[in-house]
Every structure is written in C-alpha cells, then in structure tokens.
Design a protein around this motif. Structure first.
Motif, PDB file in Angstrom:
ATOM      1  N   GLY A 125       0.777  -1.230   0.000  1.00 21.39           N
ATOM      2  CA  GLY A 125       0.000   0.000   0.000  1.00 21.39           C
ATOM      3  C   GLY A 125       0.812   1.285   0.000  1.00 21.39           C
ATOM      4  O   GLY A 125       0.258   2.356  -0.236  1.00 21.39           O
ATOM      5  N   PHE A 126       2.121   1.181   0.255  1.00 30.53           N
ATOM      6  CA  PHE A 126       2.921   2.392   0.402  1.00 30.53           C
ATOM      7  C   PHE A 126       4.266   2.241  -0.286  1.00 30.53           C
ATOM      8  O   PHE A 126       4.796   1.142  -0.399  1.00 30.53           O
ATOM      9  CB  PHE A 126       3.118   2.707   1.897  1.00 30.53           C
ATOM     10  CG  PHE A 126       1.832   2.957   2.613  1.00 30.53           C
ATOM     11  CD1 PHE A 126       1.235   4.203   2.581  1.00 30.53           C
ATOM     12  CD2 PHE A 126       1.194   1.931   3.299  1.00 30.53           C
ATOM     13  CE1 PHE A 126       0.024   4.434   3.227  1.00 30.53           C
ATOM     14  CE2 PHE A 126      -0.011   2.153   3.946  1.00 30.53           C
ATOM     15  CZ  PHE A 126      -0.593   3.403   3.909  1.00 30.53           C
ATOM     16  N   GLU A 127       4.820   3.378  -0.715  1.00 27.74           N
ATOM     17  CA  GLU A 127       6.115   3.344  -1.382  1.00 27.74           C
ATOM     18  C   GLU A 127       7.214   4.052  -0.596  1.00 27.74           C
ATOM     19  O   GLU A 127       8.359   4.084  -1.032  1.00 27.74           O
ATOM     20  CB  GLU A 127       5.996   3.971  -2.774  1.00 27.74           C
ATOM     21  CG  GLU A 127       5.501   5.406  -2.757  1.00 27.74           C
ATOM     22  CD  GLU A 127       5.239   5.971  -4.148  1.00 27.74           C
ATOM     23  OE1 GLU A 127       5.744   5.414  -5.140  1.00 27.74           O
ATOM     24  OE2 GLU A 127       4.522   6.976  -4.224  1.00 27.74           O
ATOM     25  N   PHE A 128       6.867   4.588   0.561  1.00 29.98           N
ATOM     26  CA  PHE A 128       7.809   5.399   1.322  1.00 29.98           C
ATOM     27  C   PHE A 128       7.478   5.233   2.791  1.00 29.98           C
ATOM     28  O   PHE A 128       6.338   5.436   3.195  1.00 29.98           O
ATOM     29  CB  PHE A 128       7.617   6.863   0.878  1.00 29.98           C
ATOM     30  CG  PHE A 128       8.652   7.833   1.353  1.00 29.98           C
ATOM     31  CD1 PHE A 128       9.973   7.728   0.982  1.00 29.98           C
ATOM     32  CD2 PHE A 128       8.283   8.906   2.161  1.00 29.98           C
ATOM     33  CE1 PHE A 128      10.911   8.653   1.383  1.00 29.98           C
ATOM     34  CE2 PHE A 128       9.206   9.842   2.573  1.00 29.98           C
ATOM     35  CZ  PHE A 128      10.531   9.709   2.187  1.00 29.98           C
ATOM     36  N   PHE A 129       8.448   4.819   3.607  1.00 29.95           N
ATOM     37  CA  PHE A 129       8.257   4.619   5.036  1.00 29.95           C
ATOM     38  C   PHE A 129       9.129   5.615   5.779  1.00 29.95           C
ATOM     39  O   PHE A 129      10.319   5.693   5.527  1.00 29.95           O
ATOM     40  CB  PHE A 129       8.655   3.198   5.444  1.00 29.95           C
ATOM     41  CG  PHE A 129       7.813   2.143   4.783  1.00 29.95           C
ATOM     42  CD1 PHE A 129       8.145   1.673   3.534  1.00 29.95           C
ATOM     43  CD2 PHE A 129       6.698   1.639   5.414  1.00 29.95           C
ATOM     44  CE1 PHE A 129       7.358   0.709   2.913  1.00 29.95           C
ATOM     45  CE2 PHE A 129       5.916   0.673   4.809  1.00 29.95           C
ATOM     46  CZ  PHE A 129       6.246   0.211   3.553  1.00 29.95           C
ATOM     47  N   PHE A 130       8.535   6.376   6.694  1.00 34.96           N
ATOM     48  CA  PHE A 130       9.332   7.376   7.390  1.00 34.96           C
ATOM     49  C   PHE A 130       8.750   7.701   8.753  1.00 34.96           C
ATOM     50  O   PHE A 130       7.657   7.269   9.102  1.00 34.96           O
ATOM     51  CB  PHE A 130       9.478   8.648   6.545  1.00 34.96           C
ATOM     52  CG  PHE A 130       8.211   9.439   6.372  1.00 34.96           C
ATOM     53  CD1 PHE A 130       8.020  10.610   7.085  1.00 34.96           C
ATOM     54  CD2 PHE A 130       7.225   9.036   5.487  1.00 34.96           C
ATOM     55  CE1 PHE A 130       6.867  11.353   6.927  1.00 34.96           C
ATOM     56  CE2 PHE A 130       6.073   9.776   5.318  1.00 34.96           C
ATOM     57  CZ  PHE A 130       5.889  10.938   6.041  1.00 34.96           C
ATOM     58  N   GLY A 131       9.515   8.466   9.519  1.00 34.79           N
ATOM     59  CA  GLY A 131       9.065   8.896  10.825  1.00 34.79           C
ATOM     60  C   GLY A 131       9.948  10.019  11.331  1.00 34.79           C
ATOM     61  O   GLY A 131      11.089  10.183  10.887  1.00 34.79           O
ATOM     62  N   TYR A 132       9.405  10.810  12.215  1.00 36.31           N
ATOM     63  CA  TYR A 132      10.144  11.888  12.858  1.00 36.31           C
ATOM     64  C   TYR A 132      10.620  11.382  14.214  1.00 36.31           C
ATOM     65  O   TYR A 132       9.835  10.829  14.972  1.00 36.31           O
ATOM     66  CB  TYR A 132       9.245  13.116  13.058  1.00 36.31           C
ATOM     67  CG  TYR A 132       8.820  13.726  11.752  1.00 36.31           C
ATOM     68  CD1 TYR A 132       9.665  14.597  11.076  1.00 36.31           C
ATOM     69  CD2 TYR A 132       7.584  13.437  11.189  1.00 36.31           C
ATOM     70  CE1 TYR A 132       9.279  15.166   9.871  1.00 36.31           C
ATOM     71  CE2 TYR A 132       7.199  13.996   9.981  1.00 36.31           C
ATOM     72  CZ  TYR A 132       8.047  14.865   9.323  1.00 36.31           C
ATOM     73  OH  TYR A 132       7.675  15.410   8.132  1.00 36.31           O
ATOM     74  N   ILE A 133      11.895  11.565  14.497  1.00 36.92           N
ATOM     75  CA  ILE A 133      12.467  11.095  15.749  1.00 36.92           C
ATOM     76  C   ILE A 133      13.207  12.248  16.404  1.00 36.92           C
ATOM     77  O   ILE A 133      14.060  12.885  15.775  1.00 36.92           O
ATOM     78  CB  ILE A 133      13.414   9.899  15.516  1.00 36.92           C
ATOM     79  CG1 ILE A 133      12.631   8.748  14.871  1.00 36.92           C
ATOM     80  CG2 ILE A 133      14.057   9.459  16.831  1.00 36.92           C
ATOM     81  CD1 ILE A 133      13.501   7.582  14.437  1.00 36.92           C
TER      82      ILE A 133
END
Length: 164
Positions: A125-133
């Motif tokens: 379902g997604f092409e980009f995985f990210f997060g703010y840390i």
C-alpha cells in the motif's frame, strides 16, 4: 526525518516466529498499552515530552485506517505500532507515529522484527516509510537505521518568544 523508499528488508522467520500482529482494539489493548506506557514515562520522566503516549483519538483514527497494530510475543503483549498515511515529499508514504515495546520485552531486540512484520503487512500500500524522531531519542534513531531508514532531513524549532 528518517525514511526508506521500498525498503528491501527480510523478516527473520526464526526471530519473528513467536511474534504476531493483530489490529489494535481499544477495549482489549488500551489498558495494557496505557499502563505500560505510563510506567515507562514514570521511570524515564525526561522522555515525557520527547515520546508522549498516543492519544486515544489518534489511535482510533489509525485503527479506522487499518494502521494500528498490537504485537504479541507468545500470546503476551509485546508492544504497539501505529502509523498514518502521508504524501510527504510527493510519495504515497506511511508515517510511523508510535512504536512502543512493553517493559518486560524492552531492550531485547524485539523492536526490529515487530517493525519488519508491520512493514511487510503494508508494503503493497505504500512506497515510502518514514518517521520523525527527536534527536535525544537515541534508541528509536538507532532502530530506524536498522530498518533501512536513512536520515533525510533535520528540523530545528525555535520558541517564538526568542524573536520578540
């Protein structure tokens, strides 16, 4: 921000064999999540502003979107992982907004396989995985790097009163 585009991560079957992900259910899972997260923040008060507990409304939204999972290790609550859909940088992205490991399993290497199982469930379902840390959250930063995420950008925030 740490991100990975189409991460080529394999799930170690032996490591993950006893971990299951299930949709997070407020009635069943909120009590252990709230109890363990509150206990974590009591033991580490310096983390209260860095990684506050997720609000029930945010969890409800993630549940409705199918993006909030409870993890179990041999039937015992292991943790929770939650995300939201985002079009950051023009990609169809999955923004990881909460990853939590319960006290009895913290520091034993479960965050990586839990995340990899979660990514595996959402790869289509997604092409980009990210997060703010937060910069002071070294365990989360190091774990994100293990998941194939790379530093994409850094942000600096200044209190408005400094400009008055």
């Amino acid at each position: 921000m740490l991100a990975a585009q189409d991460p080529k991560l394999t799930v170690d079957e032996l490591l993950c064999a006893d971990i299951t992900l299930q949709p997070f259910e407020l009635d069943k899972d909120w009590p252990w999540y709230e109890r363990d997260y509150t206990q974590f923040l009591m033991q580490h008060p310096e983390m209260a502003t860095i990684v506050p507990i997720s609000e029930k409304d945010d969890i409800s939204e993630a549940i409705a979107a199918g993006l909030c999972s409870a993890a179990f290790y041999r039937g015992k609550p292991l943790g929770m992982i939650m995300a939201e859909s985002s079009d950051e940088l023009g990609f169809n992205g999955l923004l990881i907004s909460d990853i939590f490991i319960t006290g009895q399993f913290r520091g034993q290497g479960f965050a990586s396989p839990m995340q990899r199982l979660y990514y595996q469930q959402h790869m289509q379902g997604f092409e980009f995985f990210f997060g703010y840390i937060h910069a002071d959250n070294k365990p989360s930063y190091n774990n994100a790097l293990k998941q194939g995420r790379e530093l994409l950008r850094q942000e600096v925030y200044l209190p408005a009163h400094l400009f008055l």
